[in-house]
Design a protein around this motif. Structure first.
Motif, PDB file in Angstrom:
ATOM      1  N   ILE A   6       0.843  -1.187   0.000  1.00  0.00           N
ATOM      2  CA  ILE A   6       0.000   0.000   0.000  1.00  0.00           C
ATOM      3  C   ILE A   6       0.878   1.236   0.000  1.00  0.00           C
ATOM      4  O   ILE A   6       2.071   1.172   0.308  1.00  0.00           O
ATOM      5  CB  ILE A   6      -0.976   0.018   1.203  1.00  0.00           C
ATOM      6  CG1 ILE A   6      -0.219   0.175   2.522  1.00  0.00           C
ATOM      7  CG2 ILE A   6      -1.836  -1.250   1.228  1.00  0.00           C
ATOM      8  CD1 ILE A   6      -1.106   0.501   3.719  1.00  0.00           C
ATOM      9  N   GLY A   7       0.272   2.367  -0.327  1.00  0.00           N
ATOM     10  CA  GLY A   7       0.983   3.639  -0.333  1.00  0.00           C
ATOM     11  C   GLY A   7       0.440   4.522  -1.431  1.00  0.00           C
ATOM     12  O   GLY A   7      -0.374   4.103  -2.250  1.00  0.00           O
ATOM     13  N   VAL A  73       2.050 -11.453  -3.925  1.00  0.00           N
ATOM     14  CA  VAL A  73       2.293 -10.051  -3.607  1.00  0.00           C
ATOM     15  C   VAL A  73       1.262  -9.266  -4.409  1.00  0.00           C
ATOM     16  O   VAL A  73       1.144  -9.449  -5.624  1.00  0.00           O
ATOM     17  CB  VAL A  73       3.727  -9.612  -3.989  1.00  0.00           C
ATOM     18  CG1 VAL A  73       3.913  -8.124  -3.730  1.00  0.00           C
ATOM     19  CG2 VAL A  73       4.759 -10.434  -3.234  1.00  0.00           C
ATOM     20  N   VAL A  74       0.517  -8.396  -3.718  1.00  0.00           N
ATOM     21  CA  VAL A  74      -0.564  -7.639  -4.346  1.00  0.00           C
ATOM     22  C   VAL A  74      -0.253  -6.151  -4.263  1.00  0.00           C
ATOM     23  O   VAL A  74      -0.080  -5.611  -3.167  1.00  0.00           O
ATOM     24  CB  VAL A  74      -1.915  -7.920  -3.636  1.00  0.00           C
ATOM     25  CG1 VAL A  74      -3.044  -7.148  -4.307  1.00  0.00           C
ATOM     26  CG2 VAL A  74      -2.212  -9.411  -3.590  1.00  0.00           C
ATOM     27  N   ALA A  75      -0.177  -5.495  -5.418  1.00  0.00           N
ATOM     28  CA  ALA A  75      -0.049  -4.042  -5.465  1.00  0.00           C
ATOM     29  C   ALA A  75      -1.470  -3.477  -5.485  1.00  0.00           C
ATOM     30  O   ALA A  75      -2.243  -3.776  -6.391  1.00  0.00           O
ATOM     31  CB  ALA A  75       0.718  -3.606  -6.712  1.00  0.00           C
ATOM     32  N   THR A  76      -1.824  -2.708  -4.456  1.00  0.00           N
ATOM     33  CA  THR A  76      -3.161  -2.125  -4.387  1.00  0.00           C
ATOM     34  C   THR A  76      -3.143  -0.732  -5.001  1.00  0.00           C
ATOM     35  O   THR A  76      -2.081  -0.152  -5.221  1.00  0.00           O
ATOM     36  CB  THR A  76      -3.632  -2.009  -2.923  1.00  0.00           C
ATOM     37  OG1 THR A  76      -2.816  -1.055  -2.239  1.00  0.00           O
ATOM     38  CG2 THR A  76      -3.583  -3.354  -2.219  1.00  0.00           C
ATOM     39  N   LEU A  95      -0.439  -9.628   4.973  1.00  0.00           N
ATOM     40  CA  LEU A  95       0.529  -8.721   5.574  1.00  0.00           C
ATOM     41  C   LEU A  95       0.540  -7.428   4.758  1.00  0.00           C
ATOM     42  O   LEU A  95       0.924  -7.439   3.588  1.00  0.00           O
ATOM     43  CB  LEU A  95       1.924  -9.372   5.556  1.00  0.00           C
ATOM     44  CG  LEU A  95       3.070  -8.566   6.127  1.00  0.00           C
ATOM     45  CD1 LEU A  95       2.882  -8.356   7.637  1.00  0.00           C
ATOM     46  CD2 LEU A  95       4.395  -9.291   5.857  1.00  0.00           C
ATOM     47  N   ALA A  96       0.102  -6.333   5.367  1.00  0.00           N
ATOM     48  CA  ALA A  96       0.099  -5.040   4.673  1.00  0.00           C
ATOM     49  C   ALA A  96       1.427  -4.335   4.912  1.00  0.00           C
ATOM     50  O   ALA A  96       1.902  -4.245   6.048  1.00  0.00           O
ATOM     51  CB  ALA A  96      -1.059  -4.181   5.166  1.00  0.00           C
ATOM     52  N   VAL A  97       2.026  -3.846   3.819  1.00  0.00           N
ATOM     53  CA  VAL A  97       3.300  -3.135   3.877  1.00  0.00           C
ATOM     54  C   VAL A  97       3.112  -1.774   3.224  1.00  0.00           C
ATOM     55  O   VAL A  97       2.760  -1.677   2.044  1.00  0.00           O
ATOM     56  CB  VAL A  97       4.420  -3.909   3.138  1.00  0.00           C
ATOM     57  CG1 VAL A  97       5.737  -3.148   3.227  1.00  0.00           C
ATOM     58  CG2 VAL A  97       4.568  -5.318   3.688  1.00  0.00           C
ATOM     59  N   TYR A  98       3.332  -0.719   3.993  1.00  0.00           N
ATOM     60  CA  TYR A  98       3.205   0.657   3.512  1.00  0.00           C
ATOM     61  C   TYR A  98       4.551   1.125   2.982  1.00  0.00           C
ATOM     62  O   TYR A  98       5.536   1.168   3.707  1.00  0.00           O
ATOM     63  CB  TYR A  98       2.718   1.537   4.664  1.00  0.00           C
ATOM     64  CG  TYR A  98       2.727   3.033   4.442  1.00  0.00           C
ATOM     65  CD1 TYR A  98       2.618   3.615   3.177  1.00  0.00           C
ATOM     66  CD2 TYR A  98       2.813   3.897   5.524  1.00  0.00           C
ATOM     67  CE1 TYR A  98       2.613   4.978   3.000  1.00  0.00           C
ATOM     68  CE2 TYR A  98       2.800   5.268   5.372  1.00  0.00           C
ATOM     69  CZ  TYR A  98       2.708   5.813   4.108  1.00  0.00           C
ATOM     70  OH  TYR A  98       2.699   7.178   3.934  1.00  0.00           O
ATOM     71  N   ILE A  99       4.593   1.493   1.697  1.00  0.00           N
ATOM     72  CA  ILE A  99       5.800   2.077   1.100  1.00  0.00           C
ATOM     73  C   ILE A  99       5.648   3.586   1.236  1.00  0.00           C
ATOM     74  O   ILE A  99       4.865   4.216   0.534  1.00  0.00           O
ATOM     75  CB  ILE A  99       5.970   1.647  -0.373  1.00  0.00           C
ATOM     76  CG1 ILE A  99       6.070   0.122  -0.462  1.00  0.00           C
ATOM     77  CG2 ILE A  99       7.214   2.320  -0.969  1.00  0.00           C
ATOM     78  CD1 ILE A  99       6.126  -0.419  -1.877  1.00  0.00           C
ATOM     79  N   GLN A 100       6.394   4.149   2.155  1.00  0.00           N
ATOM     80  CA  GLN A 100       6.242   5.546   2.550  1.00  0.00           C
ATOM     81  C   GLN A 100       7.239   6.435   1.815  1.00  0.00           C
ATOM     82  O   GLN A 100       8.419   6.094   1.706  1.00  0.00           O
ATOM     83  CB  GLN A 100       6.466   5.644   4.063  1.00  0.00           C
ATOM     84  CG  GLN A 100       6.175   6.976   4.672  1.00  0.00           C
ATOM     85  CD  GLN A 100       6.342   6.922   6.186  1.00  0.00           C
ATOM     86  OE1 GLN A 100       7.337   6.407   6.700  1.00  0.00           O
ATOM     87  NE2 GLN A 100       5.362   7.440   6.906  1.00  0.00           N
TER      88      GLN A 100
END
Length: 168
Positions: A6-7, A73-76, A95-100
């Motif tokens: 996410i991001g 791996v899912v790009a939202t 597992l949600a991963v925020y690319i900040q």
């Protein structure tokens, strides 16, 4: 394991997602591309014709009903975590991963592809930075609910892989 990246738009969810999936031997799914495939048209065209509310409903339905492989791996979409209970759903189902990234770094990445992005196409440079600052302020509370946060500046697939694998 399902990993949801996410991001904000332009942070590299699709680019990093493809590389991370390859490193882990997982499938890669771009949720926006899946929506376009299902619609038979672009998100920009759907957005223009039906509006943001209709798109967000469709996006949420696609997120929650897609037949995901066991390991992927899912790009939202950039706004996906911020509508309905999407963030809760991602945290419960993977597992949600925020690319900040900072607004200025995002603006530099987005400047040349604005025409393809309905929310950005009419903005000049200053307007683009202001828009990103405003939207990030709105979305940060949702984004920061991700299990992991990765700094998007100089992020590599190896960095992302190490971060994901370090999560209990």
């Amino acid at each position: 394991m399902k990993i949801f990246l996410i991001g904000f738009m332009g942070c590299g969810k699709s680019t990093h997602g493809k590389k991370l999936a390859l490193k882990l031997g997982y499938d890669f799914i771009d949720l926006d591309h899946q929506i376009e495939r299902n619609l038979g048209t672009s998100i920009a065209a759907y957005f223009a014709e039906h509006g943001e509310q209709a798109f967000r409903k469709l996006e949420s339905e696609t997120l929650k009903t897609f037949n995901y492989p066991q390991n992927c791996v899912v790009a939202t979409g950039g706004g996906a975590p911020c509508f309905f209970d999407n963030m809760d759903w991602m945290n419960a189902n993977g597992l949600a991963v925020y690319i900040q990234m900072t607004p200025l770094a995002l603006a530099r990445r987005l400047e040349h592809g604005k025409e393809k992005r309905p929310l950005l196409k009419d903005l000049d440079e200053a307007g683009l930075v202001a828009f990103i600052e405003h939207k990030l302020a709105e979305r940060e509370a949702d984004y920061s609910r991700a299990a992991l946060i990765a700094n998007g500046i100089n992020l590599t697939a190896d960095d992302l892989r190490a971060l994901v694998l370090s999560h209990p």
